[in-house]
Enzyme design. Structure first.
Site, PDB file in Angstrom:
ATOM      1  N   HIS A  54      53.187  56.966  61.915  1.00 24.64           N
ATOM      2  CA  HIS A  54      53.984  55.999  61.180  1.00 24.64           C
ATOM      3  C   HIS A  54      54.766  55.121  62.159  1.00 24.64           C
ATOM      4  CE1 HIS A  54      53.997  58.457  57.155  1.00 24.64           C
ATOM      5  NE2 HIS A  54      52.785  58.210  57.626  1.00 24.64           N
ATOM      6  N   GLU A  56      57.946  54.742  62.880  1.00 26.89           N
ATOM      7  CA  GLU A  56      58.964  55.386  63.690  1.00 26.89           C
ATOM      8  C   GLU A  56      58.346  56.190  64.833  1.00 26.89           C
ATOM      9  OE1 GLU A  56      60.375  55.823  59.314  1.00 26.89           O
ATOM     10  OE2 GLU A  56      58.499  55.483  60.415  1.00 26.89           O
ATOM     11  N   THR A 165      37.098  26.377  35.295  1.00 29.00           N
ATOM     12  CA  THR A 165      36.590  27.309  36.297  1.00 29.00           C
ATOM     13  C   THR A 165      35.081  27.226  36.475  1.00 29.00           C
ATOM     14  OG1 THR A 165      36.362  29.067  34.647  1.00 29.00           O
ATOM     15  CG2 THR A 165      38.463  28.913  35.820  1.00 29.00           C
ATOM     16  N   SER A 172      29.394  27.083  38.913  1.00 28.14           N
ATOM     17  CA  SER A 172      30.763  27.084  39.433  1.00 28.14           C
ATOM     18  C   SER A 172      30.861  27.029  40.957  1.00 28.14           C
ATOM     19  CB  SER A 172      31.499  28.340  38.950  1.00 28.14           C
ATOM     20  OG  SER A 172      30.865  29.513  39.428  1.00 28.14           O
ATOM     21  N   ARG A 211      33.931  40.219  54.044  1.00 24.18           N
ATOM     22  CA  ARG A 211      32.952  39.753  55.016  1.00 24.18           C
ATOM     23  C   ARG A 211      33.701  39.257  56.247  1.00 24.18           C
ATOM     24  NH1 ARG A 211      31.200  38.381  49.848  1.00 24.18           N
ATOM     25  NH2 ARG A 211      32.201  36.329  49.840  1.00 24.18           N
ATOM     26  N   GLY A 304      36.203  36.463  34.687  1.00 22.30           N
ATOM     27  CA  GLY A 304      36.138  35.294  33.833  1.00 22.30           C
ATOM     28  C   GLY A 304      37.314  35.185  32.894  1.00 22.30           C
ATOM     29  N   THR A 306      37.735  35.617  29.652  1.00 28.28           N
ATOM     30  CA  THR A 306      38.001  36.604  28.604  1.00 28.28           C
ATOM     31  C   THR A 306      38.795  37.789  29.130  1.00 28.28           C
ATOM     32  OG1 THR A 306      36.004  35.960  27.401  1.00 28.28           O
ATOM     33  CG2 THR A 306      36.971  38.108  26.872  1.00 28.28           C
ATOM     34  N   LEU A 307      38.327  38.403  30.231  1.00 27.54           N
ATOM     35  CA  LEU A 307      39.012  39.563  30.774  1.00 27.54           C
ATOM     36  C   LEU A 307      40.355  39.166  31.390  1.00 27.54           C
ATOM     37  CD1 LEU A 307      39.103  42.551  31.392  1.00 27.54           C
ATOM     38  CD2 LEU A 307      37.688  42.125  33.429  1.00 27.54           C
TER      39      LEU A 307
END
Length: 374
Positions: A54, A56, A165, A172, A211, A304, A306-307
């Site tokens: 960590h 410290e 979108t 798109s 990537r 998209g 809807t979600l």
């Protein structure tokens, strides 16, 4: 509590160091530490990778015997319990530091206040709350998961100036420019998991992976070694066996209301999670509970209309990141969100947190302001 200019300088440096672990500490918090004696920085450290030292411990190792009588500036309360590494509070006590200045108390119930008490019991002076808002900004996901059991939910959208979108045909690629797409890769890199709907897989065969070439960071190869968990919401069990993401490095979690199909049995990097659904499909609050239990801190939603709209309607979104291209795509294009709103009283207010140009595109970071049901 009053703080000196020097206190702010050293804590600001600790916060700067902590940001170096932005892409690599998952699922641990990002933490920085500065050891100071008099008006001199003796050593610095930050948490670089889960399972390793960590902040410290790294700073103390760099300081050696000079750590004695130092003041330690730490962005997060030193841990007091054994995890994959020993308690940092014990290391500070053993090193005989004289004081510990803390940015914020650890929200982890295993630690919260215990690290401070352990240090004080050993005769070490402790002050906390210095630059706490900046310290909290380091770990929105870790903090939310510790406080609520759920991850911090961030929705990413690429849109035209008129809020589209995709074209009506679904075409798109590409709305935004290469620098915006690079920035999205960095959003993915800081995330524990990326969620999408199966419709995106059926339409675009999305990879949802990191990537190295597109990250354009000096340590990109090390960053992509930890691929975020890919989560596909597939209530009706339509996930294609030949989907590209199923062959990529990293883990894929498919959440469905249907039993696991046979093709998943032979895939070591794919898990099928069957959950009860609701009228809209996958139960999103239950999904967030399940992901929180898996240690997911920051969840990036790439999906998209809807979600994305369902997440907002359920008041589950903590932040929106919108990349807006200086283009018009017309009234027949697809909207960012499908939301069943028909009255001005139903509108959802957004608080602007940040705006900046990323190449030729405008990046907006926004926070939904949800109305109370009372």
């Amino acid at each position: 509590m009053s703080w000196s200019a020097a206190d702010h300088t050293y804590m600001a440096r600790a916060i700067e160091l902590a940001w170096r672990g932005l892409y690599t500490t998952e699922p641990n918090p990002r933490v920085g530490c500065v050891l100071v004696k008099g008006d001199r920085i003796v050593a610095e450290g930050y948490h670089q990778k889960a399972g390793e030292g960590h902040a410290e411990v790294n700073a103390l190792r760099a300081a050696g015997s000079e750590a004695k009588d130092c003041t330690a500036y730490v962005t997060l309360e030193p841990c007091s319990h054994f995890g994959k590494t020993p308690p940092c509070a014990d290391a500070l006590i053993k090193a005989q530091v004289s004081e510990v200045v803390i940015g914020m108390v650890d929200p982890n119930p295993q630690v919260s206040g215990n690290g401070i008490r352990k240090l004080e019991a050993a005769g070490i002076k402790v002050r906390s709350g210095l630059m706490e808002p900046q310290a909290r900004e380091l770990n929105p996901g870790f903090i939310k998961r510790m406080e609520t059991g759920r991850p911090f939910v961030r929705i990413k959208m690429a849109t035209s100036l008129d809020g589209r979108t995709a074209m009506a045909s679904g075409e798109s690629q590409w709305i935004t420019g290469p620098l915006a797409r690079q920035d999205v890769q960095r959003l993915r890199a800081r995330s524990s998991a990326i969620v999408t709907g199966v419709g995106s897989i059926l339409k675009d065969d999305s990879s949802l992976n990191l990537r190295a070439a597109e990250l354009n960071l000096a340590n990109a190869e090390k960053i992509v070694a930890r691929q975020p968990l890919r989560v596909v919401l597939d209530s009706a069990g339509r996930m294609p066996e030949q989907a590209k993401m199923l062959t990529l490095p990293g883990q894929t979690l498919i959440v469905s209301c249907q039993p696991q199909p046979a093709f998943v049995d032979g895939l070591d990097n794919v898990e099928w999670l069957q959950q009860d659904g609701n009228d809209q499909g996958i139960d999103l609050p239950a999904l967030l509970d399940a992901l929180g239990q898996r240690g997911v801190n920051e969840l990036l939603v790439e999906t998209g209309a809807t979600l994305a709209g369902a997440f907002i309607e359920a008041q589950l979104v903590d932040e929106l990141v919108i990349y807006q291209a200086m283009k018009l795509m017309g009234s027949e294009g697809l909207p960012m969100f499908r939301l069943p709103l028909d009255k001005m009283s139903q509108q959802i207010e957004l608080k602007l947190l940040d705006q900046r140009m990323v190449g030729s595109d405008l990046k907006l970071t926004l926070q939904p302001v949800y109305k109370s049901e009372d």
